[in-house]
Design a protein around this motif. Structure first.
Motif, PDB file in Angstrom:
ATOM      1  N   PHE A 285       0.293  -0.915   0.004  1.00  0.00           N
ATOM      2  CA  PHE A 285      -0.573   0.213   0.048  1.00  0.00           C
ATOM      3  C   PHE A 285       0.334   1.091   0.402  1.00  0.00           C
ATOM      4  CE2 PHE A 285      -3.761  -3.098   1.446  1.00  0.00           C
ATOM      5  CZ  PHE A 285      -4.270  -2.897   0.664  1.00  0.00           C
ATOM      6  N   TYR A 286       0.251   2.164  -0.559  1.00  0.00           N
ATOM      7  CA  TYR A 286       1.430   3.317  -0.944  1.00  0.00           C
ATOM      8  C   TYR A 286       1.448   4.185   0.523  1.00  0.00           C
ATOM      9  CZ  TYR A 286       2.486   8.671  -2.139  1.00  0.00           C
ATOM     10  OH  TYR A 286       2.688   9.967  -2.117  1.00  0.00           O
ATOM     11  N   GLY A 287       3.110   3.952   0.836  1.00  0.00           N
ATOM     12  CA  GLY A 287       3.296   4.514   1.745  1.00  0.00           C
ATOM     13  C   GLY A 287       4.131   3.889   2.880  1.00  0.00           C
ATOM     14  N   LYS A 288       4.213   3.177   2.689  1.00  0.00           N
ATOM     15  CA  LYS A 288       4.438   1.615   3.675  1.00  0.00           C
ATOM     16  C   LYS A 288       5.894   1.937   3.668  1.00  0.00           C
ATOM     17  CE  LYS A 288       0.587  -0.435   4.869  1.00  0.00           C
ATOM     18  NZ  LYS A 288       0.507  -1.301   7.044  1.00  0.00           N
ATOM     19  N   ASN A 289       6.420   1.237   4.589  1.00  0.00           N
ATOM     20  CA  ASN A 289       8.147   1.045   4.949  1.00  0.00           C
ATOM     21  C   ASN A 289       8.547   0.220   4.118  1.00  0.00           C
ATOM     22  OD1 ASN A 289      10.726   1.237   4.916  1.00  0.00           O
ATOM     23  ND2 ASN A 289      10.786   0.798   7.884  1.00  0.00           N
ATOM     24  N   LEU A 290       9.604   0.042   2.712  1.00  0.00           N
ATOM     25  CA  LEU A 290       9.834  -1.642   1.844  1.00  0.00           C
ATOM     26  C   LEU A 290      11.126  -1.375   2.909  1.00  0.00           C
ATOM     27  CD1 LEU A 290      10.557   1.063  -0.923  1.00  0.00           C
ATOM     28  CD2 LEU A 290       8.573  -0.117  -0.208  1.00  0.00           C
ATOM     29  N   SER A 291      11.176  -1.868   4.088  1.00  0.00           N
ATOM     30  CA  SER A 291      12.101  -1.930   5.043  1.00  0.00           C
ATOM     31  C   SER A 291      12.077  -3.418   5.464  1.00  0.00           C
ATOM     32  CB  SER A 291      13.194  -1.371   5.172  1.00  0.00           C
ATOM     33  OG  SER A 291      14.057  -0.732   4.476  1.00  0.00           O
ATOM     34  N   ASP A 292      10.250  -3.456   6.204  1.00  0.00           N
ATOM     35  CA  ASP A 292       9.642  -4.193   7.388  1.00  0.00           C
ATOM     36  C   ASP A 292       8.698  -4.786   6.289  1.00  0.00           C
ATOM     37  OD1 ASP A 292       8.365  -4.399   9.334  1.00  0.00           O
ATOM     38  OD2 ASP A 292       7.683  -3.139   9.375  1.00  0.00           O
ATOM     39  N   PRO A 293       8.634  -6.294   7.010  1.00  0.00           N
ATOM     40  CA  PRO A 293       8.269  -7.464   6.053  1.00  0.00           C
ATOM     41  C   PRO A 293       6.893  -6.945   6.564  1.00  0.00           C
ATOM     42  CG  PRO A 293      10.336  -7.852   7.619  1.00  0.00           C
ATOM     43  CD  PRO A 293      10.588  -6.618   7.568  1.00  0.00           C
ATOM     44  N   ALA A 294       6.329  -6.597   7.349  1.00  0.00           N
ATOM     45  CA  ALA A 294       4.728  -6.116   8.124  1.00  0.00           C
ATOM     46  C   ALA A 294       4.033  -5.028   6.956  1.00  0.00           C
ATOM     47  CB  ALA A 294       4.522  -5.697   9.275  1.00  0.00           C
ATOM     48  N   SER A 295       5.143  -4.812   5.821  1.00  0.00           N
ATOM     49  CA  SER A 295       4.800  -4.048   5.153  1.00  0.00           C
ATOM     50  C   SER A 295       3.959  -5.381   3.690  1.00  0.00           C
ATOM     51  CB  SER A 295       5.130  -2.984   3.988  1.00  0.00           C
ATOM     52  OG  SER A 295       6.054  -1.934   5.194  1.00  0.00           O
ATOM     53  N   TYR A 296       4.090  -5.707   3.674  1.00  0.00           N
ATOM     54  CA  TYR A 296       4.309  -6.883   2.481  1.00  0.00           C
ATOM     55  C   TYR A 296       3.067  -8.254   3.266  1.00  0.00           C
ATOM     56  CZ  TYR A 296       8.213  -4.924   0.585  1.00  0.00           C
ATOM     57  OH  TYR A 296       9.296  -3.588   0.570  1.00  0.00           O
ATOM     58  N   ILE A 297       2.578  -8.180   4.258  1.00  0.00           N
ATOM     59  CA  ILE A 297       1.518  -9.020   4.885  1.00  0.00           C
ATOM     60  C   ILE A 297       1.082  -9.619   3.470  1.00  0.00           C
ATOM     61  CG2 ILE A 297       0.530  -7.902   5.524  1.00  0.00           C
ATOM     62  CD1 ILE A 297      -0.338  -9.245   7.579  1.00  0.00           C
ATOM     63  N   GLU A 298      -0.258  -8.569   2.712  1.00  0.00           N
ATOM     64  CA  GLU A 298      -1.343  -8.898   2.093  1.00  0.00           C
ATOM     65  C   GLU A 298      -0.876  -9.435   0.856  1.00  0.00           C
ATOM     66  OE1 GLU A 298      -2.398  -4.897   3.659  1.00  0.00           O
ATOM     67  OE2 GLU A 298      -0.411  -5.577   2.991  1.00  0.00           O
ATOM     68  N   GLN A 299       0.877  -9.397  -0.078  1.00  0.00           N
ATOM     69  CA  GLN A 299       1.310 -10.405  -0.764  1.00  0.00           C
ATOM     70  C   GLN A 299       1.118 -11.879  -0.088  1.00  0.00           C
ATOM     71  OE1 GLN A 299       5.218 -10.156  -2.262  1.00  0.00           O
ATOM     72  NE2 GLN A 299       3.979  -9.519  -4.703  1.00  0.00           N
ATOM     73  N   ALA A 300       1.816 -11.568   0.741  1.00  0.00           N
ATOM     74  CA  ALA A 300       1.887 -13.644   1.368  1.00  0.00           C
ATOM     75  C   ALA A 300       1.211 -13.642   2.353  1.00  0.00           C
ATOM     76  CB  ALA A 300       3.173 -12.714   3.387  1.00  0.00           C
ATOM     77  N   LYS A 301      -0.376 -13.112   2.148  1.00  0.00           N
ATOM     78  CA  LYS A 301      -1.479 -14.013   2.473  1.00  0.00           C
ATOM     79  C   LYS A 301      -1.814 -14.509   1.418  1.00  0.00           C
ATOM     80  CE  LYS A 301      -3.550 -11.470   6.837  1.00  0.00           C
ATOM     81  NZ  LYS A 301      -4.578 -10.268   6.875  1.00  0.00           N
TER      82      LYS A 301
END
Length: 751
Positions: A285-301
């Motif tokens: 999502f726009y504005g998320k921290n690209l260095s944080d794994p939690a920012s990618y949780i939607e794709q991981a789901k």
């Protein structure tokens, strides 16, 4: 400019003389530096001993003020007591800074350089340029790190104490079947006709895919998750494709599938400002921290949901799964939850995450992409909750890193070091890596000439051979010989494309495309690349001069271009052979083996000038040899038989590879191997096997040229006949096996 005279201040000379008596120059391998941006050239010039050739600044980097890393290897150590830089070209206002990273991952600046003292050596502190000794020696060093923008000193030297690393891991060349290097990229519509029935498999389309050694499926996230949290597969909510049927057909036909999850779904893209909307943006999502794994949780789901369905694990709680289970219209198929269908073994997380040409919105550094992968792989070691990460759906699934567009090992080395810092180490001491296969893309072309080039040639400071060797070597050094794949390579046929194949001699562009693609596969087989996928099955836009628009191996009405014919013929005739050794460089002569016994040789000229030549091939005690030539417009290669003279055969080499297969005595004479005779050879109806061990049970198995079993029998007699009348013409292999030994003999089936 004339060579300058180096002028050193007397105090500097005294300092240097004093320090030289107590400490040594620390050796630095310029190839070990990696850069955390899209830098095409390395930093070798920084420590090459040449004071007057500056490091290439590469002004078009996506991250101008970027980091470069130098990891110390196992057993290696250094204590830095002094640093000096050679100031040759001057500097901008942004200083160059040298850091160390210690074992606690603490970054400490130890020296800087501002370029203010032209044409001389300077020390680590710009306000004290004549002093090269550090105020405090740098110890406990795990990495060296540079931070720079567009300027570097022309040379950097470190002095102190040094211990060399332990020997690095040896490269292990794996036995990879040639068919694995003959894959193809494609889409859902390569299986189904969107104009008539996107839900059903079109047998004509399926037949075209079957010609290749694997299928890389470009799979848009939008199709799987049209609405956030609600997943569709059969039919997909977007496009009405039937993924279940596609993958079932591939498994039935023996087509390995690599599912490449890519692009943003509309509901995520909606979070971006209008001027930044692009479905190839970074998957957050726009504005998320690209260095944080939690920012990618939607794709991981979505990865978890997909692998829960198509992976092998049947022991998944259905309550964790969700599908869009409503009909869209009368008679519509409805999605249902399915678990552990066992149809997918490989999944690739994204495609070309280093899209520098689209700006920062679509570019991840290697470290940022590692954070992305950590979420996708196992929910960042399970910390992101249930139903997150593909390994939590099926631990046997193999995760392929996104194929990088810039074919440099820098990217995945940055990924490794992020894993060291944030995922740690496994009990055996290895890094807790969050992918299973290294992957890159490479289109061999000449940017100056605006055209493709033959895969063996060098252009733009790189070539396919040296790049493959670099990836294989780094996979050995840093990842214990992790497999390396190349998932995109190809050539356009439109004369306006900057990646076009060219007319060579009397060959058309299509024939050149065929030569170069087949030779690319052979080059990667020779280097130990495990799998390769050509770009792509059909043109994106036939007739367009746009880059990669006309790379298709199929033409109008799904007809084969010569490249598809060459690939199919090679797969069918020699797909189960594995590279064994190279015998010659020009012409290239490579030896392949089948089941460690049957030999085959590939011979060709590695050029793009229409060159020809001859090569005397030594093939031992074979009586004759069959030479197979790839042939456009045919289902099989053209075959010619030649008599062997004193163990040698003369092969006419051209820029089209030919395949040489030694065989035994011809005509009605028997072939003898350790007392066993096969006759007649060639055979039309029944072949006789004579000289077997009487009274001892022996298993007789006949394989075709691609290693498929076509006949078998068991006998205890000295002589046995097998009926070959129903077999197609071609070369076959008879395996004779008992408890004591196994041997293989070849024979020819004729009409």
């Amino acid at each position: 400019m004339s060579k300058p005279i180096i002028i050193l201040l007397s105090s500097f000379l005294v300092s240097l003389s004093s320090f030289a008596q107590t400490i040594q120059k620390i050796p630095l391998d310029g190839n070990r530096w990696y850069q955390l941006t899209n830098a095409e050239k390395g930093l070798q010039q920084l420590t090459d001993g040449d004071l007057y050739t500056p490091v290439d600044a590469q002004y078009d980097k996506i991250i101008p003020l970027h980091e470069s890393y130098y990891p110390l290897l196992k057993g290696e150590s250094m204590i830095i007591q002094s640093v000096r830089f050679y100031d040759w070209v001057g500097m901008s206002s942004q200083p160059f800074v040298l850091y160390i990273i210690d074992s606690n991952w603490t970054r400490k600046p130890i020296a800087s350089f501002d370029g203010s003292k032209y044409d001389r050596w300077v020390g680590p502190y710009p306000n004290r340029p004549d002093i090269i000794q550090l105020d405090t020696p740098a110890t406990n060093i795990m990495y060296l790190m540079l931070v720079s923008q567009n300027d570097y000193p022309s040379e950097m030297e470190l002095y102190g104490t040094y211990k060399a690393p332990l020997p690095v891991t040896t490269v292990i060349k794996k036995k990879n079947p040639l068919s694995g290097l003959l894959g193809i990229n494609g889409y859902e519509w390569n299986f189904s006709d969107a104009r008539t029935d996107p839900f059903s498999i079109d047998p004509i389309r399926l037949k075209t895919v079957k010609q290749f050694g694997g299928f890389r499926h470009y799979m848009d996230w939008q199709k799987l998750e049209y609405r956030q949290g609600s997943y569709t597969y059969s039919p997909t909510r977007s496009g009405s494709w039937n993924y279940d049927a596609i993958y079932e057909a591939c498994k039935k036909e023996g087509i390995p599938v690599l599912a490449c999850l890519k692009t943003l779904p509309d509901w995520m893209l909606a979070s971006y400002p209008d001027n930044l909307k692009d479905n190839e943006n970074n998957p957050v999502f726009y504005g998320k921290n690209l260095s944080d794994p939690a920012s990618y949780i939607e794709q991981a789901k979505v990865g978890f949901q997909y692998v829960a369905r198509y992976g092998k694990n049947k022991n998944i709680n259905p309550a964790l799964l969700n599908v869009f289970d409503s009909s869209r219209f009368t008679g519509d198929e409805i999605n249902t939850i399915k678990i552990g269908l066992g149809l997918i073994e490989y999944i690739e997380c994204e495609n070309e995450r280093d899209k520098w040409w689209k700006g920062r919105k679509a570019y991840q550094t290697g470290r940022e992409y590692a954070a992305n992968l950590s979420a996708f792989y196992d929910g960042h070691k399970g910390s992101l909750g249930t139903g997150v990460g593909v390994k939590n759906a099926d631990s046997s699934i193999k995760v392929v890193m996104a194929g990088v567009a810039l074919a440099s090992t820098d990217y995945f080395r940055g990924m490794i070091d992020w894993c060291k810092e944030f995922r740690g180490f496994l009990p055996d001491g290895s890094v807790n890596i969050c992918w299973d296969i290294i992957n890159y893309h490479l289109y061999t072309n000449d940017s100056k000439a605006q055209r493709g080039i033959a895969p063996e040639l060098k252009s733009n400071n790189t070539n396919a051979d040296s790049t493959a060797k670099a990836f294989i070597l780094n996979a050995a050094i840093y990842l214990n010989n992790m497999p390396v794949w190349v998932t995109e390579t190809g050539y356009d046929i439109n004369p306006g494309s900057p990646n076009k194949a060219i007319v060579v001699g009397n060959k058309t562009v299509l024939q050149t495309q065929a030569d170069w693609l087949l030779r690319t596969a052979l080059l990667y087989a020779r280097n130990g690349i495990e799998k390769q996928f050509f770009y792509q099955l059909e043109d994106d836009n036939t007739g367009s001069p746009k880059l990669y628009a006309t790379s298709g191996l199929l033409g109008d009405a799904l007809s084969n271009r010569p490249a598809a014919d060459y690939i199919y013929q090679t797969k069918m005739q020699f797909g189960n052979y594995v590279f064994n050794q190279s015998l010659n460089a020009d012409p290239i002569v490579d030896e392949y083996l089948l089941n460690d016994t049957g030999k085959m040789y590939v011979v060709y000229i590695p050029d793009e000038k229409g060159r020809t030549g001859v090569y005397t091939l030594q093939i031992g005690n074979a009586d004759s040899a069959y030479i197979y030539t790839p042939t456009a417009g045919a289902s099989e290669m053209t075959v010619s038989k030649f008599k062997v003279n004193n163990g040698n055969i003369i092969v006419n080499a051209s820029e089209t590879p030919v395949f040489v297969k030694p065989v035994g005595r011809s005509g009605g004479n028997p072939t003898t191997v350790t007392g066993i005779q096969l006759f007649p050879n060639p055979v039309k109806h029944s072949i006789t096997i004579q000289g077997l061990q009487n009274g001892k049970q022996q298993h007789l198995t006949v394989f075709n040229s691609i290693g498929k079993r076509v006949s078998q029998a068991i006998t205890t007699s000295n002589t046995f006949q097998m009926n070959m009348a129903s077999l197609p013409t071609g070369i076959y292999y008879l395996e004779i096996r008992n408890n004591d030994q196994k041997q293989t003999l070849s024979f020819i089936k004729s009409n």
